[in-house]
Design an enzyme around this catalytic site. Sequence first.
Site, PDB file in Angstrom:
ATOM      1  N   LYS A  34       0.833  -1.204   0.000  1.00  0.00           N
ATOM      2  CA  LYS A  34       0.000   0.000   0.000  1.00  0.00           C
ATOM      3  C   LYS A  34       0.869   1.255   0.000  1.00  0.00           C
ATOM      4  O   LYS A  34       0.678   2.165  -0.820  1.00  0.00           O
ATOM      5  CB  LYS A  34      -0.913  -0.002   1.215  1.00  0.00           C
ATOM      6  N   ARG A 104      -3.585   2.955   8.365  1.00  0.00           N
ATOM      7  CA  ARG A 104      -3.891   1.788   7.541  1.00  0.00           C
ATOM      8  C   ARG A 104      -2.713   0.820   7.490  1.00  0.00           C
ATOM      9  O   ARG A 104      -1.568   1.240   7.348  1.00  0.00           O
ATOM     10  CB  ARG A 104      -4.246   2.220   6.110  1.00  0.00           C
ATOM     11  N   GLY A 113      -8.152  -7.499   4.297  1.00  0.00           N
ATOM     12  CA  GLY A 113      -8.983  -7.710   5.476  1.00  0.00           C
ATOM     13  C   GLY A 113      -8.326  -8.463   6.604  1.00  0.00           C
ATOM     14  O   GLY A 113      -8.945  -8.698   7.634  1.00  0.00           O
ATOM     15  N   MET A 115      -5.506  -7.562   8.335  1.00  0.00           N
ATOM     16  CA  MET A 115      -4.951  -6.710   9.385  1.00  0.00           C
ATOM     17  C   MET A 115      -5.854  -5.499   9.557  1.00  0.00           C
ATOM     18  O   MET A 115      -6.901  -5.394   8.946  1.00  0.00           O
ATOM     19  CB  MET A 115      -3.511  -6.327   9.051  1.00  0.00           C
ATOM     20  N   ARG A 348      -3.601  -1.813  -6.043  1.00  0.00           N
ATOM     21  CA  ARG A 348      -2.832  -3.037  -5.825  1.00  0.00           C
ATOM     22  C   ARG A 348      -3.208  -4.027  -6.915  1.00  0.00           C
ATOM     23  O   ARG A 348      -4.237  -3.875  -7.575  1.00  0.00           O
ATOM     24  CB  ARG A 348      -3.113  -3.627  -4.442  1.00  0.00           C
ATOM     25  N   HIS A 467      -2.981 -45.578  -0.979  1.00  0.00           N
ATOM     26  CA  HIS A 467      -3.634 -46.128  -2.173  1.00  0.00           C
ATOM     27  C   HIS A 467      -4.778 -45.231  -2.621  1.00  0.00           C
ATOM     28  O   HIS A 467      -4.931 -44.934  -3.816  1.00  0.00           O
ATOM     29  CB  HIS A 467      -4.147 -47.540  -1.870  1.00  0.00           C
ATOM     30  N   ARG A 574       1.347 -48.976 -14.492  1.00  0.00           N
ATOM     31  CA  ARG A 574       1.430 -49.944 -13.393  1.00  0.00           C
ATOM     32  C   ARG A 574       0.676 -51.199 -13.810  1.00  0.00           C
ATOM     33  O   ARG A 574      -0.546 -51.284 -13.672  1.00  0.00           O
ATOM     34  CB  ARG A 574       0.847 -49.324 -12.119  1.00  0.00           C
ATOM     35  N   ARG A 630       5.883 -50.690 -16.089  1.00  0.00           N
ATOM     36  CA  ARG A 630       6.542 -51.267 -14.923  1.00  0.00           C
ATOM     37  C   ARG A 630       5.998 -52.672 -14.693  1.00  0.00           C
ATOM     38  O   ARG A 630       4.779 -52.871 -14.614  1.00  0.00           O
ATOM     39  CB  ARG A 630       6.287 -50.400 -13.681  1.00  0.00           C
ATOM     40  N   GLU A 775      14.424 -46.703  -6.532  1.00  0.00           N
ATOM     41  CA  GLU A 775      13.556 -46.335  -5.410  1.00  0.00           C
ATOM     42  C   GLU A 775      14.120 -46.782  -4.066  1.00  0.00           C
ATOM     43  O   GLU A 775      13.433 -46.708  -3.045  1.00  0.00           O
ATOM     44  CB  GLU A 775      12.149 -46.905  -5.631  1.00  0.00           C
ATOM     45  N   SER A 794      14.143 -44.563 -13.823  1.00  0.00           N
ATOM     46  CA  SER A 794      12.936 -43.846 -13.411  1.00  0.00           C
ATOM     47  C   SER A 794      12.904 -43.868 -11.887  1.00  0.00           C
ATOM     48  O   SER A 794      12.907 -44.944 -11.281  1.00  0.00           O
ATOM     49  CB  SER A 794      11.681 -44.508 -13.974  1.00  0.00           C
ATOM     50  N   THR A 797       9.897 -41.967  -6.481  1.00  0.00           N
ATOM     51  CA  THR A 797      10.207 -41.103  -5.338  1.00  0.00           C
ATOM     52  C   THR A 797       9.324 -41.349  -4.127  1.00  0.00           C
ATOM     53  O   THR A 797       9.663 -40.924  -3.022  1.00  0.00           O
ATOM     54  CB  THR A 797      10.123 -39.623  -5.750  1.00  0.00           C
ATOM     55  N   ASN A 798       8.188 -42.028  -4.306  1.00  0.00           N
ATOM     56  CA  ASN A 798       7.385 -42.377  -3.123  1.00  0.00           C
ATOM     57  C   ASN A 798       8.191 -43.311  -2.213  1.00  0.00           C
ATOM     58  O   ASN A 798       8.387 -43.048  -1.019  1.00  0.00           O
ATOM     59  CB  ASN A 798       6.083 -43.065  -3.546  1.00  0.00           C
ATOM     60  N   CYS A 862       8.681 -40.854 -11.567  1.00  0.00           N
ATOM     61  CA  CYS A 862       7.299 -41.265 -11.783  1.00  0.00           C
ATOM     62  C   CYS A 862       6.519 -41.355 -10.480  1.00  0.00           C
ATOM     63  O   CYS A 862       5.399 -41.840 -10.462  1.00  0.00           O
ATOM     64  CB  CYS A 862       7.247 -42.606 -12.516  1.00  0.00           C
ATOM     65  N   TYR A 882      12.665 -35.986 -17.802  1.00  0.00           N
ATOM     66  CA  TYR A 882      11.216 -35.788 -17.778  1.00  0.00           C
ATOM     67  C   TYR A 882      10.686 -36.000 -16.373  1.00  0.00           C
ATOM     68  O   TYR A 882      11.359 -36.571 -15.505  1.00  0.00           O
ATOM     69  CB  TYR A 882      10.516 -36.759 -18.740  1.00  0.00           C
TER      70      TYR A 882
END
Length: 910
Positions: A34, A104, A113, A115, A348, A467, A574, A630, A775, A794, A797-798, A862, A882
């Site tokens: 502001k 202000r 809104g 603050m 703004r 899952h 999968r 896979r 993995e 590939s 990463t989980n 992946c 990728y």
Amino acid sequence: MQTKKWVFGFDELDAVKNQVGEDVDAVRGLLGGKGANLAEMVRIGLPVPHGFTVSTEACNAFLKSGGTFPKGMWDQVLSALQTVEAKTDKRFGSDDSPLLVSCRSGAKFSMPGMMDTVLNIGLNSQTVAAMIRLTDDPRFVYDAYRRLIQMFGSVVMGIDDEPFEAVITAARRAAGVENDTELSAEAWQQVVLHFKAVYRRHTTHDFPEDPLKQLKMATEAVFKSWNGKRAVDYRTAAGIAHDLGTAVSIVTMVFGNMGDDCATGVAMTRNGSTGENHLEGDYLTNAQGEDVVAGIRMTRDISLLKEEMPAAYTEFERIARLLENHYREMQDMEFTIEKGKLWMLQTRDGKRTAQAAVRIAVEMADGGLIDRQTAVLRIKPEQVDFFLHPQFDPKATAGGRLLARGLNVSPGAAVGQVAFDANMAESWAKNDGKSVIMARPETKPDDVHGMLAAQGILTSRGGRTSHAALVARQFGKPAVVGASTITIDLTNRLMTVGNHTIHEGEWISIDGTTGVVYEGKLETMVPDIKDPWLIKLLSWADEFRTLGVWANADYPQDARRALEYGAQGIGLCRSEHMFFETDRLPHFQRMILTDYPVERREALAALLPFQRQDFAGLFRVMQGRPVIIRLIDPPLHEFLPDLVELVSELADLKIRLKHAADMAAIDTLLAEIRQKELLRKRAQSLREANPMLGLRGVRLGIYIPELTTMQVRAIFEAACMVVKEGIDVHPEVMIPLTSHVNELIRQRSVLEAEARAVMTENGMEIAYKFGSMIELPRAALTADRIADHAEFFSFGTNDLTQTTFGISRDDAETGFLIEYMESGILPANPFATLDRDGVGELIDMAVKRGRTTKPALECGICGEHGGDPKSIALCHELGLSYVSCSPFRVPVARLAAAHAALRDKQKKST
């Protein structure tokens, strides 16, 4: 030593730049958005009331000290106030020509809104009398005075609005009027007296008469509001840092409530909902600014101001266009018209919907106001989600009854009748045409049919990569998981939240974007992915990105959707998901249950045509683009019923057998018991203490080579079939969970021999690749050796995150991991955003080591991180080829990859 400058007049922008430099971001950081914009409007000659800004640095110093202004700040405020007095020819606190000001808030980033603000500071018994003499309008003056007392009481002293509003309600009742605007001067004078009494009753002291005390206390209150709950919650949700502080702008009051030649309003240079290029806003005649947003009076469309005050409207329209062109961005402006003169109180960057944001960015680029790179960077990847999933109407959620909160794992809105098992969900959806929300404590792979049939998914357990979450994202199903306050009773077909009960068949609504569950049916809105402005923006993004964007897709319909959304290949199919179809699962379970090689081969032979058909469908859709398949990854017990459920079902069957009366029923029950007992014994034999680290992936392929051999034969028979149809194919076979190169050597030799046999049988050569999923940490550490026998990597990463941290992702995300993030032990959820320092280092190491062996090694990810913008930025930085994600995340990933490339380019050029 020279005192630090804490206070800057609106006309002192050069002094600000001397302190922080020319960078616009730094100026905003010091003056707040502001204050910076008020100063900039003054610089370019727009009509802004005189004033000054107390910097964010002063706020941070005040908060750090525990509530003391930094040295020299207040003296600088008094000096700046004297300058304003000289410019306005008014005096603060004078009973001759009183100066009134507003106080202000204004942080670096807009927080509408969140603050506090106090208006009309400087009114007291003496200045009220002076104002009445000067304006000859006691009603206006007493109205202004009551506003000051109420705002000061609320903002500075923390008094609830209710006692003040009760006074006004009583005044309207006594006067026999409906609206505040109809109250007379005498009525407002009495309201002021009552307000002062309310103030004293709640604070035990009188409302301050000293204007300087009013200003000082209001400034302190605005500083303190930076750490108010709503401001903190807003920053947390918006990702705004908590250490920026707020500036305070002290602005000469101008009044839109001095008569019918006065007005106040808020307007945007473009439509905030659609992005259409015309002024949009509201105003009120004879009103003060807060009335426009408070809903006290029915506002008028800004277009009507052209008829009511044509000169002021023309000037405002000119200024609006000037500001948009100056800032090269849609503007949200506040204005006041006092006795016919227009004053600009704020500008703004305007808030807007995702659809409006995209349209505005594209039209501004097409119009030459910004370039295409700026347009692409202006849209957040997360905003693209709003084009892909239904959303709840904000009016519906505002009035909805909240049931519970969980993890927001798959965005979008879903409304349906609760079903507590997959068969019921599927039956209701397919046979009865019902909209269904499938609710389970947690889901398993054999629940997929119900999940696909349902509009949305709700679980009381599970995390972001559970899952339920994975399938929901895969198929674009809105989902809320880990809603731990919900208890789901599958036996009695109901769920409870506290003392509230929802029975099967009752309606609920879930918001996968926010993780909120509502009772009943809420109205939804469905955005359109075919939006022409989005299509154009994403085409620009594709020109800038260097990272490929592929999709995780298991079925042809997924692949078609992925292509529609711009995927360049399939990064993860999968294959095990195909076994859960109702016409295939019995064959697969037979393969698991038998101890005889002949029966196993027969079962696999029965599955082969199904897999071949599925792979052929993918190849046809992808039309020569790469398809990574896979091989089977999960442990075998996941394909069998749950052991606890089996024991319960056996007990129930035996009770029924005990009470059976005729031989036919007894024979049927005995057959069922034998089958269930066989399933139970096999499930027991396959049970592992930690199945995620047990017999799965490449280990399962080595243990049951016929299984993965059948899959490879299906892949290559499908490839040959599709090539004969004149379609190019590029299959890539991925071997999961490799930890030692010898596993890969053993498995690949068997599988490649099968691939070669199929091609020989069909008399053709297929261009293909064999690769490995990385993995496990050991695979990353030995990537140079693995690359000797893999043509691509590939990163899953989980599991790589799970095995690197030693944390069970499904358990942790509804347990201690939440506490870890809330307490700051972990900066972010590593299962939602890639951990740069640990998992990221392993990926970096694996890529570099792998490419020392094979310089052209293709490397991608992946896991679910493939659709996360922050993770995509890291993948770009690490030089991956990728990312692969759910089809519904492909547009998000395309934009995020472009952002990563453009920011990298900017960084290198500076």
